[in-house]
Write a protein that holds these residues in place. Structure first.
Motif, PDB file in Angstrom:
ATOM      1  N   ARG A 254      46.749  71.637  68.654  1.00  0.00           N
ATOM      2  CA  ARG A 254      48.213  71.443  67.883  1.00  0.00           C
ATOM      3  C   ARG A 254      47.954  70.639  66.767  1.00  0.00           C
ATOM      4  O   ARG A 254      47.868  69.360  66.753  1.00  0.00           O
ATOM      5  CB  ARG A 254      49.348  70.955  68.968  1.00  0.00           C
ATOM      6  CG  ARG A 254      50.794  71.097  68.188  1.00  0.00           C
ATOM      7  CD  ARG A 254      51.687  70.380  69.297  1.00  0.00           C
ATOM      8  NE  ARG A 254      51.761  71.649  70.561  1.00  0.00           N
ATOM      9  CZ  ARG A 254      51.452  71.074  71.670  1.00  0.00           C
ATOM     10  NH1 ARG A 254      50.927  70.050  71.968  1.00  0.00           N
ATOM     11  NH2 ARG A 254      51.603  72.335  72.433  1.00  0.00           N
ATOM     12  N   PRO A 256      50.522  69.036  63.678  1.00  0.00           N
ATOM     13  CA  PRO A 256      51.486  68.862  63.093  1.00  0.00           C
ATOM     14  C   PRO A 256      51.697  69.110  61.622  1.00  0.00           C
ATOM     15  O   PRO A 256      50.667  69.146  60.798  1.00  0.00           O
ATOM     16  CB  PRO A 256      51.799  67.261  63.258  1.00  0.00           C
ATOM     17  CG  PRO A 256      51.063  67.071  64.268  1.00  0.00           C
ATOM     18  CD  PRO A 256      49.991  67.633  64.184  1.00  0.00           C
ATOM     19  N   ALA A 257      52.662  69.785  61.390  1.00  0.00           N
ATOM     20  CA  ALA A 257      53.246  70.211  59.733  1.00  0.00           C
ATOM     21  C   ALA A 257      53.961  69.282  58.977  1.00  0.00           C
ATOM     22  O   ALA A 257      54.503  69.712  58.126  1.00  0.00           O
ATOM     23  CB  ALA A 257      53.545  71.740  59.965  1.00  0.00           C
ATOM     24  N   ALA A 258      53.931  68.038  59.434  1.00  0.00           N
ATOM     25  CA  ALA A 258      54.894  66.864  58.896  1.00  0.00           C
ATOM     26  C   ALA A 258      54.197  66.741  57.401  1.00  0.00           C
ATOM     27  O   ALA A 258      53.106  66.878  57.200  1.00  0.00           O
ATOM     28  CB  ALA A 258      54.928  65.645  59.792  1.00  0.00           C
ATOM     29  N   ASP A 259      55.262  66.219  56.705  1.00  0.00           N
ATOM     30  CA  ASP A 259      54.709  65.684  55.258  1.00  0.00           C
ATOM     31  C   ASP A 259      53.692  64.538  55.567  1.00  0.00           C
ATOM     32  O   ASP A 259      53.830  63.509  56.377  1.00  0.00           O
ATOM     33  CB  ASP A 259      55.864  65.103  54.601  1.00  0.00           C
ATOM     34  CG  ASP A 259      56.782  66.170  54.191  1.00  0.00           C
ATOM     35  OD1 ASP A 259      56.546  67.399  54.258  1.00  0.00           O
ATOM     36  OD2 ASP A 259      58.056  65.849  53.910  1.00  0.00           O
TER      37      ASP A 259
END
Length: 259
Positions: A254, A256-259
């Motif tokens: 998994r 994360p697609a965070a900034d």
């Protein structure tokens, strides 16, 4: 002569034969534990030369659905891959529930797991391991080497290296069974709370010794995985050097697609 596909280049006969054998395995005509027909039987069945059958069996083995046993032939594998979930296999809830990572993931896959301890004791830190642990090459560390089985078949070897100053006062880490939750649970009990686990993977052919230890065909693919266990203070308190039979594991991450 091969059959053309879509008007293109003819498919070699050995590829057609390999595809047919693979489909028989996937359809259950050849069941787990069955022997693939011998070379002579396949020569008679398909009316081709032995060399064609040998090339076909190279393709079949590459599918990961069979294993070759010296002097016996090829056997249909009886076990599906373990799904190796890096995003949850080291969850603290597993440790608190008394389950080490390998046992937790095997249970999720419905497999019977066993761990054989090969060595526990002091060792000189290899150069690459020392660099990861932040110690000098040759410094004393604790090494724990294990061989992991699933449904009676060896699938993975792993050696954990831990700094001596961290482990010297945790006697459970010198035992074959470190207790519920494994070595990570004992480290956290001693105040080394984990922030993250960083894994590096490389696929390559197995060496002769590795093939023997994991009961693989010569040159079978393996995954070499090295994991750093990092605490909230940013210290690496364990490096785990692992070799895995590539056809027995599926890696799921998994991201994360965070900034």
């Amino acid at each position: 002569m091969g059959t053309a596909v879509g008007g293109g280049k003819p498919v070699p006969r050995y590829v057609q034969i390999a595809d047919e054998i693979v489909q028989q395995i996937r359809a259950g005509v050849l069941k787990p534990g069955d022997m693939v027909p011998s070379e002579s039987e396949l020569v008679d069945r398909y009316g081709v030369a032995g060399g064609t059958i040998r090339k076909a069996m190279v393709e079949v083995r590459a599918s990961g659905l069979v294993e070759t046993r010296h002097g016996k032939g090829s056997l249909v594998k009886a076990r599906p891959p373990v799904r190796h979930r890096s995003s949850d296999r080291f969850r603290r809830s597993h440790r608190k529930g008394g389950k080490a990572a390998y046992l937790a993931e095997s249970e999720q896959a419905g497999a019977t797991a066993k761990v054989s301890v090969l060595f526990i004791g002091p060792a000189d830190a290899p150069d690459d391991i020392a660099e990861r642990l932040g110690v000098d090459a040759g410094d004393k560390v604790l090494a724990r080497r294990r061989l992991y089985f699933r449904n009676g078949t060896p699938v993975e070897t792993a050696t954990s290296y831990l700094p001596w100053d961290v482990v010297k006062d945790i006697p459970e880490l010198f035992s074959e069974n470190p207790g519920p939750g494994g070595i990570y649970a004992r480290l956290e009990d001693d105040g080394h709370v984990f922030a993250e686990f960083v894994e590096t993977l490389q696929a390559r052919p197995a060496s002769k010794a590795e093939s023997s230890e994991l009961a693989l065909s010569p040159g079978a693919p393996v995954v070499h995985l090295i994991r750093d266990a990092v605490t909230e203070e940013g210290r690496v308190v364990e490096v785990c050097d692992t070799l895995m039979a590539a056809d027995q594991f599926v890696f799921s991450y998994r991201i994360p697609a965070a900034d």
